[in-house]
Design an enzyme around this catalytic site. Structure first.
Site, PDB file in Angstrom:
ATOM      1  N   LYS A 185       0.804  -1.226   0.000  1.00 52.91           N
ATOM      2  CA  LYS A 185       0.000   0.000   0.000  1.00 52.91           C
ATOM      3  C   LYS A 185       0.843   1.286   0.000  1.00 52.91           C
ATOM      4  O   LYS A 185       0.415   2.297  -0.544  1.00 52.91           O
ATOM      5  CB  LYS A 185      -0.970   0.004   1.178  1.00 52.91           C
ATOM      6  N   GLY A 195      -0.777   1.908  14.655  1.00 48.27           N
ATOM      7  CA  GLY A 195      -0.129   1.359  13.465  1.00 48.27           C
ATOM      8  C   GLY A 195      -0.573   2.140  12.238  1.00 48.27           C
ATOM      9  O   GLY A 195      -1.131   3.248  12.356  1.00 48.27           O
ATOM     10  N   THR A 217       2.205   0.864  22.952  1.00 47.89           N
ATOM     11  CA  THR A 217       3.474   1.602  22.908  1.00 47.89           C
ATOM     12  C   THR A 217       3.131   3.085  22.762  1.00 47.89           C
ATOM     13  O   THR A 217       2.852   3.562  21.658  1.00 47.89           O
ATOM     14  CB  THR A 217       4.311   1.152  21.689  1.00 47.89           C
ATOM     15  N   LEU A 227     -12.598  -2.181  13.586  1.00 53.12           N
ATOM     16  CA  LEU A 227     -12.284  -2.303  12.158  1.00 53.12           C
ATOM     17  C   LEU A 227     -12.067  -3.756  11.751  1.00 53.12           C
ATOM     18  O   LEU A 227     -11.987  -4.077  10.572  1.00 53.12           O
ATOM     19  CB  LEU A 227     -11.059  -1.459  11.795  1.00 53.12           C
TER      20      LEU A 227
HETATM   21  P1  ATR Z   1      -1.670  -2.057  10.906  1.00 52.13           P
HETATM   22  O1  ATR Z   1      -0.921  -1.667   9.667  1.00 52.13           O
HETATM   23  O2  ATR Z   1      -2.760  -3.048  10.683  1.00 52.13           O
HETATM   24  O3  ATR Z   1      -2.130  -0.872  11.675  1.00 52.13           O
HETATM   25  P2  ATR Z   1       0.550  -2.433  12.711  1.00 52.13           P
HETATM   26  O4  ATR Z   1       1.204  -1.225  12.140  1.00 52.13           O
HETATM   27  O5  ATR Z   1       1.352  -3.653  12.925  1.00 52.13           O
HETATM   28  O6  ATR Z   1      -0.656  -2.900  11.792  1.00 52.13           O
HETATM   29  O7  ATR Z   1      -0.176  -1.997  14.077  1.00 52.13           O
HETATM   30  C1  ATR Z   1      -0.769  -2.922  14.913  1.00 52.13           C
HETATM   31  C2  ATR Z   1      -1.413  -2.199  16.088  1.00 52.13           C
HETATM   32  O8  ATR Z   1      -1.953  -3.194  16.982  1.00 52.13           O
HETATM   33  C3  ATR Z   1      -0.423  -1.396  16.926  1.00 52.13           C
HETATM   34  O9  ATR Z   1      -1.119  -0.306  17.503  1.00 52.13           O
HETATM   35  C4  ATR Z   1      -0.023  -2.401  18.011  1.00 52.13           C
HETATM   36  O10 ATR Z   1       0.451  -1.826  19.213  1.00 52.13           O
HETATM   37  P3  ATR Z   1       2.021  -1.436  19.360  1.00 52.13           P
HETATM   38  O11 ATR Z   1       2.173  -0.147  18.609  1.00 52.13           O
HETATM   39  O12 ATR Z   1       2.224  -1.278  20.819  1.00 52.13           O
HETATM   40  O13 ATR Z   1       2.788  -2.570  18.750  1.00 52.13           O
HETATM   41  C5  ATR Z   1      -1.347  -3.054  18.268  1.00 52.13           C
HETATM   42  N1  ATR Z   1      -1.160  -4.371  18.888  1.00 52.13           N
HETATM   43  C6  ATR Z   1      -0.765  -5.521  18.292  1.00 52.13           C
HETATM   44  N2  ATR Z   1      -0.728  -6.522  19.180  1.00 52.13           N
HETATM   45  C7  ATR Z   1      -1.117  -5.998  20.379  1.00 52.13           C
HETATM   46  C8  ATR Z   1      -1.306  -6.538  21.700  1.00 52.13           C
HETATM   47  N3  ATR Z   1      -1.107  -7.818  21.956  1.00 52.13           N
HETATM   48  N4  ATR Z   1      -1.731  -5.689  22.672  1.00 52.13           N
HETATM   49  C9  ATR Z   1      -1.971  -4.391  22.419  1.00 52.13           C
HETATM   50  N5  ATR Z   1      -1.812  -3.828  21.199  1.00 52.13           N
HETATM   51  C10 ATR Z   1      -1.393  -4.608  20.193  1.00 52.13           C
END
Ligand code: ATR
Length: 288
Positions: A70, A132, A156, A227
């Site tokens: 993308k 993300g 985070t 979503l």
């Molecule tokens: P996308 O492109 O789908 O947004 P991404 O950039 O990998 O995917 O983002 C994933 C999101 O899910 C992030 O906000 C991530 O939190 P971190 O920024 O702390 O990594 C969140 N996420 C994924 N696994 C998680 C978990 N087990 N608990 C809380 N947040 C999670």
């Protein structure tokens, strides 16, 4: 019936096997009497530029772009729609005279889905879970559609802070702020928020997970918009409902990103009745 005049659109990504887009587009084309077919094209890493050039040479009318391309596709485009440029991600390519123009229909798709679900953004206080790529795009939509306040909550917090800073720079004011997930407790207790769930937590097969479990969080939510579309009812949605709020999933966002792409490729307007036909076809393809 495919004949010598059939136009082709498709999807590039890797993998593409599980896409629901052919169900949406081929149903719309058939129902609208458009001589157009939609085909998934898996593109191996390292071959994106060739794929875009080849699609151009083969006279494809349009393409959707999915993971992981993308953002990577942007350098190979002739033109970029301003919203796609702000978001930094393109999911739809439209053929123009001298190359493809890139659009983002994911966020307009989310917006149309929310409108159809009767969920408004304008003037709303919004809790946005995640930081993300998807959450960043949603934050820009919230800015464009005049949310009153955006609170980004993320595991985070630094990533949420970065998005908040970007949004505030675009807005020219303090519209967004960032919190660690557990710091939702610092939000005023009397406020009720629209919460948009833009993390990957709770996606199949991890259907028992939610980014926050605390009922105290969900009491602050009047509407929860997840979503995620698989499962159709996430743990987050169940928690929203248990807290007295209304919950929606990401199925309609998926539908409308497709409907809007189809409208861009054909110049047609898809009416409500056909939206519903495509929605049913999409759900049938998913087995739900
Ligand atoms: P996308 O492109 O789908 O947004 P991404 O950039 O990998 O995917 O983002 C994933 C999101 O899910 C992030 O906000 C991530 O939190 P971190 O920024 O702390 O990594 C969140 N996420 C994924 N696994 C998680 C978990 N087990 N608990 C809380 N947040 C999670």
């Amino acid at each position: 019936m495919i004949d010598g005049r059939t136009r082709t659109c498709g999807l590039i990504g890797n993998p593409v096997e599980h896409t629901m887009s052919p169900a949406i587009h081929n149903t719309l084309a058939q129902a609208m009497g458009e001589n157009l077919v939609y085909v998934p094209f898996p593109v191996p890493q390292g071959h994106l530029e060739e794929a875009v050039k080849g699609a151009w040479a083969l006279q494809l009318s349009g393409l959707n772009v999915t993971v992981p391309y993308k953002s990577q596709v942007i350098p190979f485009l002739r033109e970029l729609d301003p919203l796609a440029e702000k978001i930094g991600a393109v999911n739809t390519l439209v053929r123009t005279e001298d190359g493809f123009k890139g659009y983002n229909t994911d966020m307009p798709g989310l917006y149309r889905a929310m409108c159809r679900d009767g969920v408004s953004i304008e003037g709303e206080r919004v809790l946005l879970l995640g930081a993300g790529g998807v959450a960043r795009a949603v934050a820009i939509l919230l800015l464009e559609k005049n949310a009153r306040e955006i609170v980004l909550l993320n595991r985070t917090p630094e990533k949420a802070e970065q998005i908040a800073a970007e949004v505030n720079a675009l807005a020219g004011r303090q519209l967004a702020r960032a919190l660690a997930l557990s710091d939702y407790v610092t939000l005023p207790e009397r406020e009720r928020y629209l919460a948009i769930q833009a993390t990957s937590v709770g996606m199949f097969p991890h259907v028992e997970d939610a980014p926050l479990e605390d009922p105290d969080f969900y009491r602050r939510v009047h509407t929860g918009y997840d979503l995620i579309f698989n499962p159709a009812k996430t743990k987050f949605m169940s928690l929203v409902e248990a807290g007295g709020g209304r919950a929606c999933n990401g199925l309609k966002m998926l539908l409308y990103q497709g409907v809007i792409a189809y409208e861009l490729w054909t110049g047609a307007t898809v009416g409500r009745k056909l939206e519903e036909t495509a929605y049913q076809a999409m759900k049938q393809a998913m087995g739900i």
